[in-house]
Motif scaffolding. Structure first.
Motif, PDB file in Angstrom:
ATOM      1  N   GLY A 287     -36.751  42.352   1.405  1.00 54.58           N
ATOM      2  CA  GLY A 287     -37.707  42.425   1.315  1.00 54.58           C
ATOM      3  C   GLY A 287     -37.810  40.476   1.140  1.00 54.58           C
ATOM      4  N   PHE A 288     -36.867  40.263   0.712  1.00 52.98           N
ATOM      5  CA  PHE A 288     -36.695  37.887  -0.099  1.00 52.98           C
ATOM      6  C   PHE A 288     -36.659  37.813   1.677  1.00 52.98           C
ATOM      7  N   ARG A 289     -37.703  37.201   2.389  1.00 49.29           N
ATOM      8  CA  ARG A 289     -37.689  36.478   3.209  1.00 49.29           C
ATOM      9  C   ARG A 289     -37.197  34.749   3.187  1.00 49.29           C
ATOM     10  N   HIS A 290     -36.755  34.352   2.393  1.00 49.50           N
ATOM     11  CA  HIS A 290     -35.911  32.831   1.897  1.00 49.50           C
ATOM     12  C   HIS A 290     -34.960  33.023   0.925  1.00 49.50           C
ATOM     13  N   VAL A 291     -33.571  32.879   1.118  1.00 47.04           N
ATOM     14  CA  VAL A 291     -31.856  33.253   0.701  1.00 47.04           C
ATOM     15  C   VAL A 291     -31.557  31.864   0.704  1.00 47.04           C
ATOM     16  N   GLU A 292     -31.367  31.348  -0.766  1.00 47.95           N
ATOM     17  CA  GLU A 292     -30.671  30.320  -0.414  1.00 47.95           C
ATOM     18  C   GLU A 292     -29.277  30.737  -1.098  1.00 47.95           C
ATOM     19  N   VAL A 293     -28.335  30.148  -0.699  1.00 46.92           N
ATOM     20  CA  VAL A 293     -26.501  30.638  -1.630  1.00 46.92           C
ATOM     21  C   VAL A 293     -26.481  29.008  -2.365  1.00 46.92           C
ATOM     22  N   LEU A 294     -26.658  28.990  -3.534  1.00 46.90           N
ATOM     23  CA  LEU A 294     -25.985  27.841  -3.554  1.00 46.90           C
ATOM     24  C   LEU A 294     -24.828  28.108  -4.998  1.00 46.90           C
ATOM     25  N   ASP A 295     -23.752  26.369  -5.326  1.00 48.35           N
ATOM     26  CA  ASP A 295     -22.687  26.403  -5.991  1.00 48.35           C
ATOM     27  C   ASP A 295     -23.260  26.718  -6.888  1.00 48.35           C
ATOM     28  N   SER A 296     -22.030  27.288  -7.787  1.00 40.69           N
ATOM     29  CA  SER A 296     -22.484  27.141  -9.437  1.00 40.69           C
ATOM     30  C   SER A 296     -21.148  26.462 -10.276  1.00 40.69           C
ATOM     31  N   PRO A 297     -21.373  26.632 -11.856  1.00 47.24           N
ATOM     32  CA  PRO A 297     -20.543  25.782 -12.267  1.00 47.24           C
ATOM     33  C   PRO A 297     -18.745  26.099 -11.961  1.00 47.24           C
ATOM     34  N   ARG A 298     -19.072  27.011 -11.729  1.00 44.80           N
ATOM     35  CA  ARG A 298     -17.934  28.343 -11.591  1.00 44.80           C
ATOM     36  C   ARG A 298     -17.116  28.104 -10.664  1.00 44.80           C
ATOM     37  N   PRO A 299     -15.759  27.857  -9.714  1.00 41.77           N
ATOM     38  CA  PRO A 299     -15.972  28.196  -8.165  1.00 41.77           C
ATOM     39  C   PRO A 299     -15.868  29.847  -7.806  1.00 41.77           C
ATOM     40  N   GLN A 300     -15.748  30.053  -8.442  1.00 39.01           N
ATOM     41  CA  GLN A 300     -15.999  31.850  -8.480  1.00 39.01           C
ATOM     42  C   GLN A 300     -16.690  32.584  -8.321  1.00 39.01           C
ATOM     43  N   ASN A 301     -17.626  32.163  -8.843  1.00 42.79           N
ATOM     44  CA  ASN A 301     -19.205  32.073  -8.827  1.00 42.79           C
ATOM     45  C   ASN A 301     -20.086  31.214  -7.771  1.00 42.79           C
ATOM     46  N   CYS A 302     -21.060  31.613  -7.475  1.00 48.12           N
ATOM     47  CA  CYS A 302     -22.387  31.718  -6.476  1.00 48.12           C
ATOM     48  C   CYS A 302     -23.714  32.189  -6.947  1.00 48.12           C
ATOM     49  N   ILE A 303     -25.271  30.728  -6.758  1.00 42.05           N
ATOM     50  CA  ILE A 303     -26.073  31.055  -7.288  1.00 42.05           C
ATOM     51  C   ILE A 303     -26.615  31.551  -6.419  1.00 42.05           C
ATOM     52  N   TYR A 304     -27.428  32.805  -5.785  1.00 39.43           N
ATOM     53  CA  TYR A 304     -28.093  33.232  -4.765  1.00 39.43           C
ATOM     54  C   TYR A 304     -29.713  32.967  -5.353  1.00 39.43           C
ATOM     55  N   VAL A 305     -30.711  31.555  -4.716  1.00 38.84           N
ATOM     56  CA  VAL A 305     -32.059  32.034  -4.849  1.00 38.84           C
ATOM     57  C   VAL A 305     -32.946  32.178  -3.997  1.00 38.84           C
ATOM     58  N   CYS A 306     -33.458  33.399  -4.404  1.00 38.25           N
ATOM     59  CA  CYS A 306     -34.042  34.533  -3.405  1.00 38.25           C
ATOM     60  C   CYS A 306     -35.906  34.119  -3.904  1.00 38.25           C
ATOM     61  N   ARG A 307     -36.585  34.196  -2.326  1.00 39.42           N
ATOM     62  CA  ARG A 307     -38.149  33.960  -3.441  1.00 39.42           C
ATOM     63  C   ARG A 307     -38.487  35.045  -1.855  1.00 39.42           C
ATOM     64  N   PRO A 308     -39.988  35.998  -1.959  1.00 39.18           N
ATOM     65  CA  PRO A 308     -40.240  36.941  -1.092  1.00 39.18           C
ATOM     66  C   PRO A 308     -40.335  35.849   0.098  1.00 39.18           C
TER      67      PRO A 308
END
Ligand SMILES: C[S@@+](CC[C@H](N)C(=O)[O-])C[C@H]1O[C@@H](n2cnc3c(N)ncnc32)[C@H](O)[C@@H]1O
Length: 343
Positions: free
Chosen positions: A322-343
């Protein structure tokens, strides 16, 4: 790859595996720490560490030829630029990961049985091996949070630090020993933090942080309710291991305030093996996924997403939740990313 190149490649792999064992010995015997105090002969280093010279000399031979120490014909040296990756209270120190990986050798017979018979290796089976090696799995993340949580991770999302500074309700799901909250609750005193974890043992440790704006609860994320609704829900390395990740993501979506934000940090790979070829971090992460994430989930009859579920699968599951807005961002570590999810 040519056949002869492949043989050399395999030999390199065996060398890496052997050196990993020897680095573990260096950690447990105190040799690495002693060597970091300054260059020494094998006799000098053995005396400094209180160990048998004959063993120390052979170990040093491997450290020098393996590119970890240097040798001038008399003294062995552990360059500070190498020592920082194996010693010290910083995010650069890879020792917790190395020890955790070594601890997996203890469960290999159970894992091989599961290959043949199905099922998996339960999380409880890992405890004795991790504890006997002195490995604390939370340690590497503790340093990562201290150095990168506020500016690196939260700072990657425009406006998030400002909301946290103003004061919001935050839930950290799968909080473990509370390392993320320990940093965030100090950095953002006007916000109120709740840590939730299914494992009572880690929640007990988390409570020792004793911060006035933080509380820690034992509970199953698959039963999370919207009471109260949270402004921010975080999950650090805690979603792909879920037995019922689809249910958990839906619960997270349901527990967010209308303008809330789900901040998910997870592994940064593709869901498709062919797209991970050439990524130097991929084989290690597949291996960890096999030896821990996948099998512990299968032991509970879980979804077994594994650590390599990948950004394509993750974004698909977030949309299904049910998340209509999802952005995938780089994190300070190459093995991880950040999912920024909004309803
Ligand atoms: C890899 S650890 C990450 C811990 C912590 N976020 C950190 O970064 O150090 C995953 C955590 O999720 C917790 N966990 C797994 N399934 C859970 C569930 N259904 N509900 C709540 N916590 C869960 C585990 O007990 C574990 O502490």
């Amino acid at each position: 790859m040519e056949e002869t190149d492949f043989a050399a490649h395999l030999t390199d792999l065996m060398t890496g595996s052997a050196l990993t064992m020897l680095i573990g010995i260096g950690h447990r015997t105190g040799l690495l720490e002693a060597a970091a105090a300054g260059p020494a002969t094998s006799e000098g280093l053995a005396a400094r560490a209180g160990l048998e010279e004959r063993y120390v000399r052979e170990w040093l031979g491997a450290m020098v030829t393996g590119g970890i120490f240097t040798y001038d014909g008399r003294e062995y040296a552990f360059p500070p630029g190498h020592a920082k990756y194996l010693l010290g209270e910083t995010a650069a120190n890879l020792m917790p990961s190395l020890l955790t990986l070594s601890a997996f050798t203890g469960i290999l017979p159970d894992l091989e049985r599961a290959f043949a018979e199905g099922g998996g290796v339960p999380r409880s089976a890992y405890g004795p091996y991790l504890e006997s090696l002195g490995a604390k799995t939370g340690d590497s993340w503790k340093h990562i949070y201290r150095e990168h949580l506020v500016d690196g991770f939260f700072g990657a999302v425009p406006g998030l630090k400002e909301r946290l500074t103003a004061g919001v309700r935050v839930l950290d799901l799968g909080c473990g020993t509370g390392n993320a909250i320990a940093v965030a609750a100090r950095a953002f005193p006007a916000s109120r933090f709740t840590g939730l974890d299914i494992n009572p043992r880690v929640v007990e440790q988390a409570r020792e942080t004793g911060l006035p704006n933080a509380e820690f609860l034992v509970g199953d994320a698959a039963e999370l309710t919207a009471d109260p609704p949270y402004d921010v829900i975080t999950a650090f390395d805690a979603v792909h291991d879920q037995d019922r990740p689809d249910v958990v993501l839906r619960r997270i979506r349901g527990a967010l305030a209308p303008d809330g934000l789900f901040f998910m940090v997870d592994t940064n790979f593709s869901s498709h093996v062919e797209k991970n070829i050439g990524n130097p971090l991929a084989p290690l992460c597949y291996a960890i996924s096999l030896m821990y994430c996948t099998t512990t989930s299968l032991a509970e009859g879980g979804a077994a997403l594994g650590a390599m579920w990948g950004t394509e699968k993750a974004t698909e599951m977030l949309a299904d939740a049910g998340f209509r807005h999802v952005e995938v961002l780089d994190s300070p570590r190459p093995q991880n990313c950040i999912y920024v999810c909004r309803p």
